[in-house]
Design an enzyme around this catalytic site. Structure first.
Site, PDB file in Angstrom:
ATOM      1  N   ARG A   1       0.816  -1.288  -0.014  1.00 14.38           N
ATOM      2  CA  ARG A   1      -0.001  -0.060   0.220  1.00 14.38           C
ATOM      3  C   ARG A   1       0.673   1.326   0.019  1.00 14.38           C
ATOM      4  O   ARG A   1       1.859   1.466   0.737  1.00 14.38           O
ATOM      5  CB  ARG A   1      -0.795   0.162   1.276  1.00 14.38           C
ATOM      6  CG  ARG A   1      -2.012  -0.830   1.186  1.00 14.38           C
ATOM      7  CD  ARG A   1      -3.161  -0.503  -0.021  1.00 14.38           C
ATOM      8  NE  ARG A   1      -4.057  -1.160   0.091  1.00 14.38           N
ATOM      9  CZ  ARG A   1      -4.291  -2.491  -0.680  1.00 14.38           C
ATOM     10  NH1 ARG A   1      -3.550  -2.755  -1.657  1.00 14.38           N
ATOM     11  NH2 ARG A   1      -5.476  -3.556  -0.631  1.00 14.38           N
TER      12      ARG A   1
ATOM     13  N   HIS B   1      -0.799  -0.026 -10.076  1.00 12.52           N
ATOM     14  CA  HIS B   1      -1.456  -1.041  -8.955  1.00 12.52           C
ATOM     15  C   HIS B   1      -1.963  -2.210  -9.543  1.00 12.52           C
ATOM     16  O   HIS B   1      -3.261  -2.276  -9.759  1.00 12.52           O
ATOM     17  CB  HIS B   1      -2.443  -0.460  -8.130  1.00 12.52           C
ATOM     18  CG  HIS B   1      -2.917  -1.220  -6.734  1.00 12.52           C
ATOM     19  ND1 HIS B   1      -3.299  -0.114  -5.633  1.00 12.52           N
ATOM     20  CD2 HIS B   1      -2.919  -2.341  -6.494  1.00 12.52           C
ATOM     21  CE1 HIS B   1      -3.693  -1.326  -4.843  1.00 12.52           C
ATOM     22  NE2 HIS B   1      -3.515  -2.533  -5.172  1.00 12.52           N
TER      23      HIS B   1
ATOM     24  N   GLU C   1      -2.874   7.924  -4.531  1.00  9.93           N
ATOM     25  CA  GLU C   1      -3.244   6.828  -5.765  1.00  9.93           C
ATOM     26  C   GLU C   1      -4.538   7.108  -6.354  1.00  9.93           C
ATOM     27  O   GLU C   1      -5.209   7.228  -5.410  1.00  9.93           O
ATOM     28  CB  GLU C   1      -3.173   5.359  -5.068  1.00  9.93           C
ATOM     29  CG  GLU C   1      -3.071   4.276  -6.118  1.00  9.93           C
ATOM     30  CD  GLU C   1      -2.725   2.982  -5.619  1.00  9.93           C
ATOM     31  OE1 GLU C   1      -3.686   2.067  -5.790  1.00  9.93           O
ATOM     32  OE2 GLU C   1      -1.551   2.870  -5.030  1.00  9.93           O
TER      33      GLU C   1
HETATM   34  C1  GLV Z   1      -4.364  -5.339  -4.019  1.00  7.32           C
HETATM   35  O1  GLV Z   1      -3.748  -4.429  -3.603  1.00  7.32           O
HETATM   36  C2  GLV Z   1      -5.256  -6.328  -2.826  1.00  7.32           C
HETATM   37  O2  GLV Z   1      -5.219  -5.962  -1.809  1.00  7.32           O
HETATM   38  O3  GLV Z   1      -5.766  -7.299  -3.234  1.00  7.32           O
END
Ligand code: GLV
Length: 327
Positions: free
Chosen positions: A239, A287, A268
């Site tokens: 994260r 991401h 983000e």
């Molecule tokens: C992606 O970032 C997830 O948490 O699955």
């Protein structure tokens, strides 16, 4: 088996077709299968009658949202991370919360490994070099470094961290890790437990796979960067907010660390004109660590199964650990 058609399920974002088909067959489904966000007014109306929520992880699930959804029995998020959900508020209202651990470990570990290789071997920089017509010059790109015999430091040794170990071992790396608690199986995994400070000092590549929580938020600050090797790279697939973006920018500009490869950022999405993107010693991907066809289908189906179990008052196949009750 209960007739689930009497239940209404709202979805906060586009679902994989397999999940849509399965859920649509089973319940009264309110889903936005077009691109873009469901309009807020429409979503609020869906929430007012929803017995379950399929969360595409693109919304904040807090008291304010929960107040709009008085009938909810279950929230299932199509992601392993659930830092956007106020789990305590859900628990207080008797709402079960599900997520998708286990099914994305290989995909995410692959991307993490790819970013380690990119940091060491200049894949993105090499491609930029060629695209800008400078292949003939050679100058400017410099030599890269071997992964063999380098130290990989993993922050957070859960399923994804463990899946990264055999990949890194294939490159003959030594592996150290830091976690809230030392794992009892770490010698079997082939990783040595160290303090956060030792990991910062010894690792050539640091990969963050930890969850975002009050103890990891901003963990990589200017103090942490000062402790890292000048030749070290930081890879984040967890994260964005675990890294202080301003401190990272300064560390990359001043050469306190050599490189960063980020699949997650703070903020983000990262705006195209963000100052981190003006730097040469960074790779940023949007991401996408779990974004493969197979893995996203598996995540979506687990999310559907969490919803169906929750509607039937059965234990969820994957309930968030914060709601586990000690036997
Ligand atoms: C992606 O970032 C997830 O948490 O699955």
């Amino acid at each position: 088996m209960t007739d689930l058609k009497k239940y209404t399920v709202a979805a906060s974002g586009k679902m994989r077709q397999v999940a849509y088909d399965k859920l649509n067959n089973a319940v009264n489904l309110l889903a936005w299968q077009q691109s873009g966000q469901v309009p807020q007014k429409q979503f609020d109306e869906w929430l007012s009658k929803a017995d379950a929520l399929y969360s595409a992880a693109n919304i904040k699930i807090d008291e304010n949202m929960l107040n709009k959804a008085p009938r909810l029995k279950v929230i299932a998020q199509a992601a392993v991370g659930y830092d956007n959900i106020d789990v305590a508020a859900c628990t207080a209202r008797g709402i079960a919360v599900g997520h998708t651990p286990g099914v994305l470990d290989d995909a995410v570990a692959d991307l993490a490994y790819g970013l380690i290789i990119d940091s060491a071997r200049h894949l993105v920089r090499g491609s930029r070099h060629v695209r800008s017509g400078r292949w003939g010059e050679r100058k400017g790109l410099g030599l890269s470094c071997d992964l063999a015999r380098k130290t990989l430091g993993i922050i957070g040794m859960g399923n994804i961290g463990s899946a990264l170990i055999p990949r890194a071992k294939a490159s003959k790396m030594k592996i150290i890790y830091h976690n809230r608690h030392q794992r009892t199986d770490d010698s079997k995994l082939g990783a040595e437990y160290v303090s956060f400070e030792i990991l910062l000092e010894q690792a050539d590549f640091i990969v963050i796979t930890a969850t975002l929580n009050p103890s990891t938020k901003g963990m990589f600050d200017s103090k942490a960067f000062k402790r890292m090797k000048k030749t070290a790279s930081l890879i984040n697939i967890a994260r964005g907010a675990i890294v202080d973006s301003e401190a990272l920018y300064n560390a990359l500009v001043t050469g306190e660390i050599a490189y960063a490869a980020l699949d997650v950022t703070d903020p983000e999405p990262l705006p195209g004109d963000h100052k981190l993107l003006t730097l040469d010693n960074i790779t940023v991907t949007p991401h996408m660590a779990s974004a493969t066809v197979e893995t996203r289908d598996a995540m979506a189906l687990l999310t559907v199964n969490n919803i169906l179990a929750g509607l039937e008052d059965l234990p969820l196949p994957a309930q968030v650990p914060d709601q586990w009750v000690d036997a």
